[in-house]
Design a protein around this motif. Structure first.
Motif, mmCIF file in Angstrom:
data_model
loop_
_atom_site.group_PDB
_atom_site.id
_atom_site.type_symbol
_atom_site.label_atom_id
_atom_site.label_comp_id
_atom_site.label_asym_id
_atom_site.label_seq_id
_atom_site.Cartn_x
_atom_site.Cartn_y
_atom_site.Cartn_z
ATOM 1 N N ALA A 42 -0.838 4.641 -6.410
ATOM 2 C CA ALA A 42 -2.061 4.397 -5.627
ATOM 3 C C ALA A 42 -2.050 5.383 -4.467
ATOM 4 O O ALA A 42 -1.069 6.087 -4.260
ATOM 5 C CB ALA A 42 -2.063 2.963 -5.136
ATOM 6 N N PRO A 43 -3.130 5.389 -3.719
ATOM 7 C CA PRO A 43 -3.137 6.278 -2.538
ATOM 8 C C PRO A 43 -1.991 5.937 -1.609
ATOM 9 O O PRO A 43 -1.553 4.779 -1.533
ATOM 10 C CB PRO A 43 -4.483 6.003 -1.887
ATOM 11 C CG PRO A 43 -5.322 5.397 -2.952
ATOM 12 C CD PRO A 43 -4.391 4.683 -3.880
ATOM 13 N N PRO A 44 -1.457 6.905 -0.887
ATOM 14 C CA PRO A 44 -0.336 6.627 0.013
ATOM 15 C C PRO A 44 -0.755 5.639 1.112
ATOM 16 O O PRO A 44 -1.928 5.580 1.482
ATOM 17 C CB PRO A 44 0.004 7.995 0.605
ATOM 18 C CG PRO A 44 -1.188 8.826 0.367
ATOM 19 C CD PRO A 44 -1.898 8.271 -0.817
ATOM 20 N N PRO A 45 0.193 4.869 1.621
ATOM 21 C CA PRO A 45 -0.146 3.931 2.689
ATOM 22 C C PRO A 45 -0.537 4.690 3.957
ATOM 23 O O PRO A 45 -0.068 5.807 4.189
ATOM 24 C CB PRO A 45 1.150 3.138 2.900
ATOM 25 C CG PRO A 45 2.223 4.002 2.333
ATOM 26 C CD PRO A 45 1.595 4.833 1.256
ATOM 27 N N PRO A 46 -1.401 4.080 4.764
ATOM 28 C CA PRO A 46 -1.808 4.772 5.995
ATOM 29 C C PRO A 46 -0.617 4.943 6.925
ATOM 30 O O PRO A 46 0.271 4.092 6.985
ATOM 31 C CB PRO A 46 -2.861 3.861 6.607
ATOM 32 C CG PRO A 46 -2.722 2.550 5.913
ATOM 33 C CD PRO A 46 -2.020 2.789 4.622
ATOM 34 N N MET A 47 -0.609 6.024 7.618
ATOM 35 C CA MET A 47 0.457 6.311 8.579
ATOM 36 C C MET A 47 0.013 5.756 9.939
ATOM 37 O O MET A 47 -1.123 5.950 10.332
ATOM 38 C CB MET A 47 0.706 7.806 8.681
ATOM 39 C CG MET A 47 1.056 8.484 7.361
ATOM 40 S SD MET A 47 2.542 7.861 6.614
ATOM 41 C CE MET A 47 3.757 8.685 7.586
ATOM 42 N N ARG A 48 0.857 5.046 10.601
ATOM 43 C CA ARG A 48 0.599 4.431 11.919
ATOM 44 C C ARG A 48 -0.832 4.381 12.278
ATOM 45 O O ARG A 48 -1.610 5.040 12.663
ATOM 46 C CB ARG A 48 1.349 5.165 12.980
ATOM 47 C CG ARG A 48 2.826 4.970 12.859
ATOM 48 C CD ARG A 48 3.394 5.344 14.138
ATOM 49 N NE ARG A 48 4.587 6.124 13.944
ATOM 50 C CZ ARG A 48 5.523 6.182 14.826
ATOM 51 N NH1 ARG A 48 5.384 5.557 15.955
ATOM 52 N NH2 ARG A 48 6.582 6.876 14.615
#
Length: 160
Positions: A154-160
């Motif tokens: 899936a799309p990468p998790p959001p960064m901070r």
């Protein structure tokens, strides 16, 4: 003596929508193989052989105009100064001088100035392009073999 990489005779040609069929017909005629080679026919019927380089230029120009693009034609000197050569490669002059001094690109030095042949610049740029392409291919292959393309489904998790 003033030198310039591009002559002042540079001219830009823009495609004219009304001439698209003419561009297409011209490009198709140039692309057709002939047994005697391409030639121009003068009004009096005299045939003038067309050198391969000129044929290739005309074909490229016709195809670009047919696609609606503009074409800029500017004669270049066969021998360039270090600044002109650096501009051609898109690097700084000091970087180009380092490449010349390292023997990466041939040069001539008739006096205290360095000159680079355009053909040598083109060959160097092609060597660099091929090296980069093969390196990227190898990196992609290694990443695939290591399973790095399978890590995220899936799309990468959001960064901070």
């Amino acid at each position: 003596m003033a030198r310039s990489a591009a002559s002042t005779d540079a001219r830009t040609y823009l495609a004219v929508d009304a001439d698209e069929a003419v561009y297409r017909a011209f490009a198709e005629a140039l692309a057709r193989p002939t047994h005697a080679g391409p030639c121009l026919v003068a009004e009096d019927g005299t045939e003038v052989p067309l050198p391969q380089e000129l044929h290739d230029v005309l074909l490229q120009v016709a195809q670009a105009l047919q696609a609606g693009m503009g074409v800029n034609v500017a004669p270049l000197n066969a021998s360039l100064t270090t600044q002109e050569a650096a501009d051609y490669l898109g690097v700084s002059r000091p970087t180009l001088v380092r490449l010349l001094d390292a023997g990466e690109i041939p040069m001539s030095r008739p006096n205290r100035h360095r000159y680079v042949r355009l053909v040598d610049l083109i060959e160097y740029a092609e060597r660099v392009r091929q090296t980069r392409a093969s390196t990227l291919d190898e990196m992609a292959k290694e990443a695939d073999e290591a399973g790095l393309y399978d890590v995220l489904d899936a799309p990468p998790p959001p960064m901070r």
